[in-house]
Write an enzyme that holds these catalytic residues in place. Structure first.
Site, PDB file in Angstrom:
ATOM      1  N   GLY A 145       0.801  -1.214   0.000  1.00 31.92           N
ATOM      2  CA  GLY A 145       0.000   0.000   0.000  1.00 31.92           C
ATOM      3  C   GLY A 145       0.837   1.267   0.000  1.00 31.92           C
ATOM      4  N   GLY A 188       0.402   1.467  -3.340  1.00 29.79           N
ATOM      5  CA  GLY A 188       0.431   0.836  -4.652  1.00 29.79           C
ATOM      6  C   GLY A 188       1.358   1.427  -5.683  1.00 29.79           C
ATOM      7  N   CYS A 225      12.345   4.506   3.421  1.00 24.70           N
ATOM      8  CA  CYS A 225      12.514   5.929   3.132  1.00 24.70           C
ATOM      9  C   CYS A 225      13.013   6.606   4.405  1.00 24.70           C
ATOM     10  CB  CYS A 225      11.218   6.565   2.652  1.00 24.70           C
ATOM     11  SG  CYS A 225      11.469   8.254   2.056  1.00 24.70           S
TER      12      CYS A 225
END
Length: 518
Positions: A333, A335, A453
Site C-alpha cells: 500500500g 500501490g 525511506c
C-alpha cells in the site's frame, strides 16, 4: 482575490490533490499502521494578554465575530491548526480547505507557501516568538500561537511588506482569539526588528560549541534527526547541513511513466515537464495538481518519487538464475511500487502478488494496479513463507518497510516535529520481522530488496544486518550500486545504497539487495 502585498506565487506551488503527496515515497510513513521583506524597527512589545490555557477553537472565525481579512491566510491558518490540533496531514487537509474556500491560482499558491513553510520551520519560529514575546510558546493560546507562527514566517521568509504581514496577522488573530490581538501585534512588531539570519544568531547555540544544536535551530530539525543524518553521513557536519537545508526546499513533483504505457520523454513534452535525471521512467513537473492529469486517470502514469522508482527497478535489474515468474511486494500500500513492478512484470511475463494488511489500503493497491498482472492479497506481510504465501515460492521480493519517513521530510513538513526517537523500537522490530519473512518466501537463488525511506542507520544497516542474522538462512549481500543507472554520484562503497535529496534530488531512500543462496 489577489492581494498586492504578497510575492507572486505561481501555480507551481499549488498543493497536490493526491494521496501520495508531492511525489512522496509509497510507504515511507509508519503513521499508517502496518498491523493492527526587509525588517523595520518598531516599538518593543508590551505585556500583552494572551490566554494561557491550552484550548483551541474552531478554524474559522466564530459567527458574529470579525471575518478574516484575507481568505488565503485564513486557509493557511486552518491547515496549520488542523495539523497541530488534529494530527492532520497538510497535503491531505489543505487541498480540501482550498476547494471549500474556492481559492485558486496565486491565492492558493500563497496559502500553500504559508502552510508548508510554517510547518517546516515551526520549531525555530517558536524560538523566535518566545524570544520576542518573553514567554514560552506553550503559554500562548493555540489559535493565537498558530496565527503568530504564520505571521512570523511571512516576516522572515517572504517579500510581504512587514506592515502588511503584521496587520493581516493581527486581523487573523482577532478572528480566532480576539483577546490576544494586542499581544500578537506587539510580538510581531518585535520580530520585525531583525531578519532571519539575525534571529538565528540570537536564538541558536554557537556552532563551535554545539554543532548539533546550531544545525537544529538553523535548519529547523529536531536534534535527534540532526544526529541521525550526521551518523548516516559519516559524521560530516558540512554535508549534514546541506542535507538538512535541502529538506526545507520545495521539491518538484515526480511522476512515473509506466513502462509499456508511456514514454518518459514524450510524457514530459506532453505535460510541460522534464525527464528525470536518473530513472528512465521519471518525469519532473514544476508543480500543479497531478491528480487532475488525464494521463493519471488513463493509467499511463502515477505520482512517485524518483528514488522509489530507482529502488523498485533495482530489484528487477538483479540477475537471478532459473525461473523469473513470481514476484512479491510484501508491503504494497498504497500501490506506487506495485504499479511499477506490475508494468515491468507485464513486459517480462511475470506475475506480482501485492500484499497489504489494511483493507482500505489494499483497495488502493488494486485500483493502482488495475489492468496489470498484479494480484492483491489482504494479509500481514510477516506471514510470508507460510500458508497462501508459501516458503521458497517467489523469485523476487520487495520489502518496502514501514519506517519513520525521515527520508521524505521535504514532502511531509509536519513529520519532523511529529516523529520521536521512541518511534524507532517498534518500527525496527516490525522491519526485521518483515525482512525475515521475505527471506523465507524467496526461493534459493532469488533476491530480496529491503527498502526504507529513512537514512537512520538503525532502520537501515542495523535492521538489514540483524534480520539476515536472525533468519538463519544462507544469504549474500548483492552490491546494489550496479543495479542503479550508470553515472549516479554519491552511492558510497556498497553493497547497500543510501540516496539523498541533496545528492540525487530524490527522497532519502535506502536499498539493500540480498540473495538467498540455498
Amino acid at each position: 482575490m489577489n492581494s498586492p502585498d504578497r510575492r507572486d506565487f505561481g501555480a507551481a506551488e499549488r498543493p497536490l490533490r493526491t494521496d501520495a503527496g508531492s511525489g512522496s515515497s509509497d510507504r515511507h510513513q509508519a503513521d499508517r499502521p502496518h498491523n493492527a521583506g526587509r525588517p523595520r524597527r518598531s516599538d518593543a512589545p508590551g505585556d500583552g494578554r494572551g490566554r494561557d490555557r491550552d484550548s483551541r477553537g474552531g478554524g474559522r472565525a466564530p459567527r458574529g465575530g470579525r471575518p478574516p481579512s484575507d481568505p488565503a491566510r485564513q486557509a493557511a491558518y486552518e491547515a496549520v491548526a488542523a495539523v497541530h490540533r488534529d494530527d492532520a496531514y497538510a497535503n491531505l487537509v489543505l487541498p480540501q480547505i482550498l476547494a471549500d474556500m474556492r481559492l485558486y491560482g496565486r491565492d492558493a499558491a500563497f496559502a500553500t507557501e504559508l502552510t508548508y513553510g510554517t510547518l517546516r520551520l515551526v520549531g525555530t519560529l517558536d524560538l523566535i516568538i518566545k524570544e520576542a514575546a518573553g514567554r514560552d510558546v506553550e503559554r500562548i493560546d493555540p489559535p493565537a500561537r498558530d496565527a503568530m507562527r504564520l505571521g512570523a514566517y511571512q516576516l522572515l521568509h517572504t517579500r510581504v511588506p512587514a506592515h502588511a504581514a503584521v496587520a493581516t496577522t493581527v486581523d487573523l488573530v482577532r478572528s480566532v482569539a480576539p483577546g490576544a490581538a494586542g499581544f500578537a501585534n506587539a510580538v510581531l512588531r518585535q520580530i520585525t526588528t531583525k531578519n532571519w539570519d539575525e534571529w538565528i544568531t540570537e536564538v541558536a547555540p554557537k556552532r563551535d560549541e554545539d554543532p548539533v544544536g546550531n544545525l537544529s535551530v538553523t535548519h529547523a530539525h529536531p536534534q535527534w534527526i540532526v544526529r541521525a543524518f550526521a551518523e548516516s553521513l559519516g559524521g560530516d557536519m558540512a554535508e549534514t547541513a546541506r542535507a538538512l537545508a535541502e529538506d526545507n526546499e520545495r521539491p518538484p513533483v515526480h511522476l512515473c511513466a509506466r513502462p509499456g504505457r508511456a514514454d518518459a520523454v514524450a510524457l514530459a513534452d506532453e505535460l510541460g515537464g522534464a525527464p528525470g535525471a536518473f530513472s528512465p521512467y521519471a518525469v519532473y513537473l514544476p508543480g500543479g495538481a497531478p491528480g487532475d492529469l488525464s494521463a493519471l486517470a488513463q493509467g499511463r502514469v502515477h505520482v512517485q518519487d524518483e528514488g522509489s522508482q530507482l529502488v523498485a527497478t533495482a530489484l528487477t535489474n538483479a540477475t537471478i538464475e532459473g525461473p523469473d515468474e513470481r514476484w512479491l511486494d510484501l508491503c504494497a500500500g498504497p500501490g506506487g511500487k506495485a504499479g511499477l513492478l506490475g508494468a515491468l512484470a507485464a513486459e517480462r511475463g511475470a506475475q506480482v502478488t501485492a500484499v497489504e494488511v489494511a483493507e482500505h489500503r489494499a483497495r488502493l493497491v488494486a485500483n493502482a494496479t488495475r489492468g496489470l498482472p498484479v494480484t492483491t492479497v489482504v494479509a500481514d506481510g510477516r506471514t510470508a513463507g507460510t500458508g497462501d504465501l508459501p516458503a521458497e515460492s517467489f523469485d523476487r521480493v520487495l520489502v518496502d518497510a514501514p519506517c519513520t519517513g525521515l527520508g521524505s521530510l521535504r514532502r511531509r513538513p509536519e513529520s519532523r516535529w511529529r516523529r520521536k526517537p521512541t518511534d524507532l523500537p517498534p518500527l525496527t522490530s516490525l522491519q526485521r520481522e518483515l525482512l525475515v519473512a521475505a527471506l523465507k518466501a524467496v526461493r534459493p537463488g532469488g533476491v530480496v530488496a529491503y527498502v526504507t525511506c529513512s537514512p537512520h542507520v538503525v532502520e537501515t544497516q542495523v535492521t538489514v544486518t540483524e534480520a539476515a542474522r536472525r533468519s538463519k538462512l544462507p544469504v549474500d549481500f548483492v552490491d546494489a550500486r550496479p543495479l542503479l543507472p550508470a553515472g549516479m554520484p554519491g552511492l558510497g562503497t556498497g553493497p547497500t545504497v543510501q540516496l539523498w535529496p541533496h545528492r540525487h534530488g530524490t527522497d532519502a531512500m535506502f536499498l539493500a539487495i540480498l540473495r538467498r543462496t540455498s
